[in-house]
Design an enzyme around this catalytic site. Structure first.
Site, PDB file in Angstrom:
ATOM      1  N   ARG A 270      -7.698 -15.096-105.231  1.00  0.00           N
ATOM      2  CA  ARG A 270      -8.992 -14.489-105.548  1.00  0.00           C
ATOM      3  C   ARG A 270      -9.426 -13.630-104.370  1.00  0.00           C
ATOM      4  NH1 ARG A 270     -13.396 -18.606-105.133  1.00  0.00           N
ATOM      5  NH2 ARG A 270     -13.849 -17.503-103.222  1.00  0.00           N
TER       6      ARG A 270
ATOM      7  N   HIS B 276     -16.244 -15.914-104.943  1.00  0.00           N
ATOM      8  CA  HIS B 276     -16.277 -16.650-106.217  1.00  0.00           C
ATOM      9  C   HIS B 276     -17.211 -15.930-107.193  1.00  0.00           C
ATOM     10  CE1 HIS B 276     -16.874 -19.717-109.219  1.00  0.00           C
ATOM     11  NE2 HIS B 276     -18.161 -19.726-108.953  1.00  0.00           N
TER      12      HIS B 276
ATOM     13  N   TYR C 100     -15.809 -19.872 -95.392  1.00  0.00           N
ATOM     14  CA  TYR C 100     -14.729 -20.846 -95.592  1.00  0.00           C
ATOM     15  C   TYR C 100     -13.315 -20.274 -95.536  1.00  0.00           C
ATOM     16  CZ  TYR C 100     -15.376 -19.145-100.434  1.00  0.00           C
ATOM     17  OH  TYR C 100     -15.502 -18.352-101.538  1.00  0.00           O
TER      18      TYR C 100
END
Lengths: 325, 392
Positions: B280, B284, B293
């Site tokens: 990805r 998100h 992160y």
């Protein structure tokens, strides 16, 4: 007309509709060859084949999700959850998916053909995991219909109406009456309309309201009240969502009093919703506070089942308290 | 019949099967430079199909770039991109028949474009206006359209997985030569619905393709914290399912795998699991910030595997596109998206009367009464309800 118990009536309703609608499927845990643990689906697999009547793996969320998918693509699934106590793993698929399919998609898709049948209720020495009455959880879910029959005749007519209704229906079957309720049931096809309560007995002093297996219990209480000179009007709600406010209000305007009985715990039970609505609709006609006779706010017990139950004696006391307020 | 469905090899000393005993190969056809591996077996693909896929790739890139910007400007409330996963989504949808039913998660809008969703239809949904097929009831990106066999997206994760098994079973009983395809991420595979759906499909021999986009992250949770064991493909084998792992950034590999999966599912009336290993590249969602992160280095490494670029290099080698063609497509779609935004923004919200529709097939009396009371209230306090007051 034939004498039939509730299981036979349900079986006949399923058979009639499967003959009429070749897109109808019946499935759930053990419902195939064995006919379900209560045998409601006996003989259906022999008659309609394994494609249309089958066992599923032990997965309530899978059963409900699979049923949603079938219904969304033009089928008429009638799924069985073996006990209403075990419907909670399927809760998300019923509450978040089935109920909202039409609304969230702007009617691009819907699961109107879906019916979920499940045995509910106590009085069978089943302890808390074979006795619950979880109907109230589903009455708050916009998009679902919630139906509870009280005897064999009602079960057949209401089930046929539920399967043919263009909305998802959760159909709670009072398991303690499965074999105990024996009625004259017409062999032919008939429907009992959803959303309509039935006035079972006319009366003038107090309206007594129940559904499912509790109708028999409150009938006994009404008989006791009659002995004591009290005239009860007895109503079976039959459909809890959407419920027949008009019929109940009409009766309460006449009698001025209302006693509601259900097996589920008092707090958050559906009687609370009925009481709130009826006091708004009938405030100036009420002669006494609306009474609720319900299960205790505990899990359903095993040994103290008789004490826990909102039985005829408790209901009789509530009727007297209402009339003598 | 009982206990017949397991393989039997007898041993006489306790010997455990380890994670490493199961090797799952990964299908790769296209190399980074746009050439194919020497022994690679290509999918069925011609210039026309390639063009249709590439077109949807570029549209999706433009849509994602523009609508993420529109979200940042406060013009829409929420957005999710497909960036980095275009090959997984388009390589798979391009292998399908238009009658195959798509049950998507939320990152598969490229598939919708491939099926023919118009630019304006995207915008109407994203802006929740009265042309939105979903009637303004769900957040942006929850697309759905019956005419294109694309079921409306639902927010709760993994709920579409057992539903896909039900849809597939309905296709089987209706004797249609079609499959259901169910998209989900490796995060959704942790939900009970994943197990329920795969098990139901396997046991009931359902023509359904479970397509896992293993994209490295479930919001901020990396795969190491999401599952143990050999990816999601190993689960497919556990369910007795025809399974393949593919390079999800390789358009030709995904296409080849899905073409064969579809043929198998239809022929044998059986489910197939495809695990597409991808990444990805974006956040998100528009509410997420991946810098909290993961590292820039990690993202830069994956930029090297850009699936659209790799596919483009192959098309150029085939002589089916040029850099100039690509630029022309970009500019065409930028204009088209901007024009559609301008139109969509001017279309009013759905009327308040729609609020009580589609709850049931017909609004029950109580709901009609609630609507009437609401309208009277709005009429009394029009300034408090500016969206609806003028249109009662």
């Amino acid at each position: 007309m034939a004498k039939m118990n509730m299981l036979q009536a349900i079986n006949q309703a399923l058979t009639l509709e499967m003959e009429r609608n070749d897109r109808m499927l019946v499935f759930g845990e053990d419902v195939g060859h064995f006919g379900g643990v209560f045998r409601a689906t006996s003989g259906l697999q022999d008659k309609f084949g394994k494609d249309r009547c089958f066992n599923t793996p032990l997965t309530e969320q899978g059963i409900a999700g699979f049923a949603n998918g079938l219904a969304s693509n033009g089928m008429t699934p009638v799924a069985e959850i073996q006990f209403a106590d075990y419907i909670f793993p399927a809760f998300d698929q019923i509450v978040n998916e089935a109920a909202k399919f039409r609304f969230r998609s702007g009617n691009q898709f819907n699961v109107g053909g879906l019916t979920i049948r499940t045995p509910y209720g106590g009085g069978i020495a089943g302890g808390h995991y074979h006795s619950q009455s979880p109907e109230a959880y589903f009455t708050q879910v916009a998009g679902l219909k919630v139906v509870v029959p009280r005897n064999a005749y009602q079960a057949k007519g209401l089930l046929l109406a539920s399967i043919r209704d263009n909305n998802p229906v959760v159909f709670f079957e009072p398991k303690r009456l499965y074999r105990a309720s024996v009625n004259d049931v017409p062999e032919e096809d008939y429907e009992i309309p959803l959303g309509q309560a039935e006035v079972i007995q006319d009366g003038t002093d107090v309206t007594v309201l129940a559904w499912g297996a509790q109708v028999e219990v409150v009938q006994k209480a009404c008989d006791m009240a009659k002995e004591a000179g009290i005239s009860c009007e007895l109503i079976d709600l039959r459909t809890l969502a959407p419920w027949d406010v008009e019929a109940v209000a009409k009766s309460v305007i006449k009698t001025g009093r209302l006693v509601i009985n259900h097996e589920a715990p008092l707090t958050g039970g559906f009687a609370g919703e009925i009481a709130a609505t009826i006091q708004q609709e009938c405030f100036l006609y009420l002669e006494s506070p609306i009474m609720r006779v319900c299960g205790l706010d505990t899990p359903y017990p095993l040994v103290h089942e008789k004490e826990y139950m909102p039985d005829a004696f408790k209901t009789f006391e509530a009727i007297k308290a209402s009339v003598n307020y | 019949m009982s206990q017949s469905n397991f393989s039997e090899a007898v041993i006489h000393r306790a010997t455990f099967i380890e994670r490493d005993s199961l090797t799952i190969p990964i299908l790769k056809i296209l190399q980074a430079d746009g050439t194919t591996y020497e022994d690679a077996v290509l999918p069925q693909i011609d210039q026309q199909l390639s063009q249709r896929i590439f077109d949807a790739c570029i549209f999706t890139r433009v849509l994602d770039e523009r609508m993420l910007a529109a979200q940042r400007q406060g013009r829409i409330s929420f957005y999710m991109t497909c960036t980095g996963e275009e090959a997984a989504v388009l390589g798979s949808v391009a292998a399908l028949d238009d009658g195959d039913v798509i049950l998507a998660q939320y990152r598969e809008h490229a598939a919708l474009r491939y099926r023919g969703f118009s630019t304006q239809q995207y915008m109407d949904q994203l802006f929740s206006n009265e042309q939105d097929l979903g009637k303004g009831r769900q957040m942006p990106i929850h697309y759905g359209i019956n005419a294109l066999n694309f079921q409306t997206i639902s927010s709760p994760l993994a709920t579409q997985i057992p539903q896909a098994s039900g849809v597939g079973y309905s296709l089987k009983l209706q004797q249609k030569p079609n499959v259901a395809i169910c998209y989900f991420g490796e995060g959704a595979a942790s939900e009970g619905d994943f197990h329920a759906g795969l098990n139901m499909a396997s046991v009931h021999k359902v023509p359904v393709i479970f397509f896992c986009r293993n994209n490295g992250y479930a919001i901020s949770t990396p795969t190491e914290e999401q599952y143990a064991g050999n990816g999601i493909a190993s689960r497919g084998l556990g369910y007795g399912m025809h399974t393949i792992r593919v390079d999800g950034n390789d358009m030709l590999a995904v296409l080849a795998a899905t073409q064969q999966a579809r043929a198998y599912a239809v022929k044998h009336s059986a489910p197939v699991l495809i695990e597409a290993m991808t990444y990805r590249l974006g956040a998100h969602s528009s509410s997420d910030d991946p810098s909290g992160y993961r590292s820039k280095d990690e993202e830069a490494k994956w930029q090297q595997h850009d699936p659209v670029k790799r596919f483009k290099l192959w098309l150029i080698k085939e002589g089916w596109t040029t850099e100039a063609d690509e630029q022309a497509l970009y500019s065409k779609y930028r204009d088209e998206v901007l024009a559609a935004v301008k139109v969509a923004e001017k279309v009013p919200s759905p009327k308040i009367d729609l609020l009580i529709e589609d709850v049931y097939d017909q609004p029950p009396p109580r709901l009609k009464q609630q609507l009437e009371e609401l309208k009277q209230h709005i009429a009394k306090y029009p300034k408090a309800y500016p969206k609806t007051a003028g249109r009662l």
